[in-house]
Design an enzyme around this catalytic site. Sequence first.
Site, mmCIF file in Angstrom:
data_model
loop_
_atom_site.group_PDB
_atom_site.id
_atom_site.type_symbol
_atom_site.label_atom_id
_atom_site.label_comp_id
_atom_site.label_asym_id
_atom_site.label_seq_id
_atom_site.Cartn_x
_atom_site.Cartn_y
_atom_site.Cartn_z
ATOM 1 N N LYS A 1 43.197 -29.033 -66.539
ATOM 2 C CA LYS A 1 43.967 -27.982 -67.226
ATOM 3 C C LYS A 1 44.631 -28.461 -68.514
ATOM 4 O O LYS A 1 44.832 -27.686 -69.445
ATOM 5 C CB LYS A 1 45.010 -27.386 -66.284
ATOM 6 C CG LYS A 1 44.384 -26.501 -65.223
ATOM 7 C CD LYS A 1 45.426 -25.664 -64.517
ATOM 8 C CE LYS A 1 44.769 -24.616 -63.629
ATOM 9 N NZ LYS A 1 44.144 -25.210 -62.424
ATOM 10 N N GLU B 1 51.820 -17.604 -67.250
ATOM 11 C CA GLU B 1 52.005 -17.198 -65.865
ATOM 12 C C GLU B 1 51.339 -18.267 -65.017
ATOM 13 O O GLU B 1 50.448 -18.972 -65.481
ATOM 14 C CB GLU B 1 51.369 -15.836 -65.608
ATOM 15 C CG GLU B 1 49.901 -15.855 -65.216
ATOM 16 C CD GLU B 1 48.988 -16.300 -66.343
ATOM 17 O OE1 GLU B 1 49.276 -15.974 -67.496
ATOM 18 O OE2 GLU B 1 47.984 -16.977 -66.037
ATOM 19 N N SER C 1 37.382 -31.733 -60.738
ATOM 20 C CA SER C 1 38.376 -31.049 -61.580
ATOM 21 C C SER C 1 39.798 -31.561 -61.433
ATOM 22 O O SER C 1 40.581 -31.480 -62.374
ATOM 23 C CB SER C 1 38.325 -29.543 -61.322
ATOM 24 O OG SER C 1 38.531 -29.261 -59.957
#
Length: 392
Positions: free
Chosen positions: A89, A111, A378
């Site tokens: 991310k 969010e 990931s």
Amino acid sequence: MSLPDKKGYFGDFGGKYVPETLMALLDDLEKVFRGALKDRSFQKEFQYYLREYAGRPTSLYLAERLSRHLKTLKVYLKREDLLHTGAHKINNTIGQVLLAKRMKKTRIIAETGAGQHGVATATVAALMGLECVIYMGAEDVKRQALNVDRMKLLGAKVIPVTSGSQTLKDAMNEAIRDWVTNVRNTFYIIGSVAGPHPYPLMVREFQAVIGREARRQFLAKEKRLPDYLVACVGGGSNAMGLFHSFFNDRKVHMIGVEAAGLGLNTDQNSASLKKGEVGILHGSKSRVLETKDGQIKPAHSIAAGLDYPGVGPEHAYYQEIGRAQYVTVTDQEAVSGLKLLSRIEGIIPAMETAHAIIYLEKLARTVKGQKSVIVCLSGRGDKDMGTIKNLI
Ligand SMILES: *Cc1c(COP(=O)(O)O)cnc(C)c1O
């Protein structure tokens, strides 16, 4: 032709389904983004933070013991788990915070569901000295206390959202409301290849570094391209980040793994591609989980990062044209994937990633001869220890 088209569509999917007041802002954002892509100094700064702050390039690691276990697959792991904050991310939040700076915005909002995107956003806001507000469903604030503390420690203000089901989709609505009210000084950082155009394009471009590196690393090691790419799909950013650079390599099979949760024939899953309808969520047209009368259904997955009732429009397009194949893995199977990689390679993957790992066992049984695969690892599993404590 390179997609999305001018209006932000990948085939039938994508677009901008937002209030009129946001249209001008999205146009402006797209202009700045396209300018930044072509600007050497922006690229240099982006590469600088990816390298020096986040820890790129990540390694492409040959998982020898896992490969021996699977017999027919030679598995390489693209180690996004080694990045700062523990997952892919950060690639995207660094890119977007640099755009925010370029647009002279002083306030960042986002969010978050499980809190991972919130933490990655709070991290880069702290890095750049910008004010940061994170919207989070009140229910999630309770479930993800550790990440709430992380965000607060990083200087972000976490606002619990008490409307609706008090989860991710309600937090999204609240973030969009904030954005409409404060557009002048506020940049909205979206965490996956979802949202209105140009977000799916921007997030893909910021995450595409995963596949660019992996392609180069694999070619250097194997002198050929891999047979398969495998990645888990929530909103779809780590998968698209890996897939994008291989789009034109027609012989490379792409497989996205969605969460089947408690099962595809229950209401408790997050398989928007496998089980969803064409619909509109979070400002774009894609496949979404909805009831017969068009209400968004709450999603379920044991992996908080896959627990999303939609999916990025480019994946809906890949599925439609058959460029990628989408499969599912249940909660229970994912837990066994987590145990497998931990014990066989000494790598504790995130619960999301565990979906991609355990799918390899199914893939290994169907391939003919010996094949090679790159899996997007990931993220790391530290954050999931609370969830799995009782399952080990
Ligand atoms: C958030 C997250 C995901 C799911 O998001 P995508 O946009 O589908 O990549 C997957 N893995 C990890 C480790 C995550 O934190």
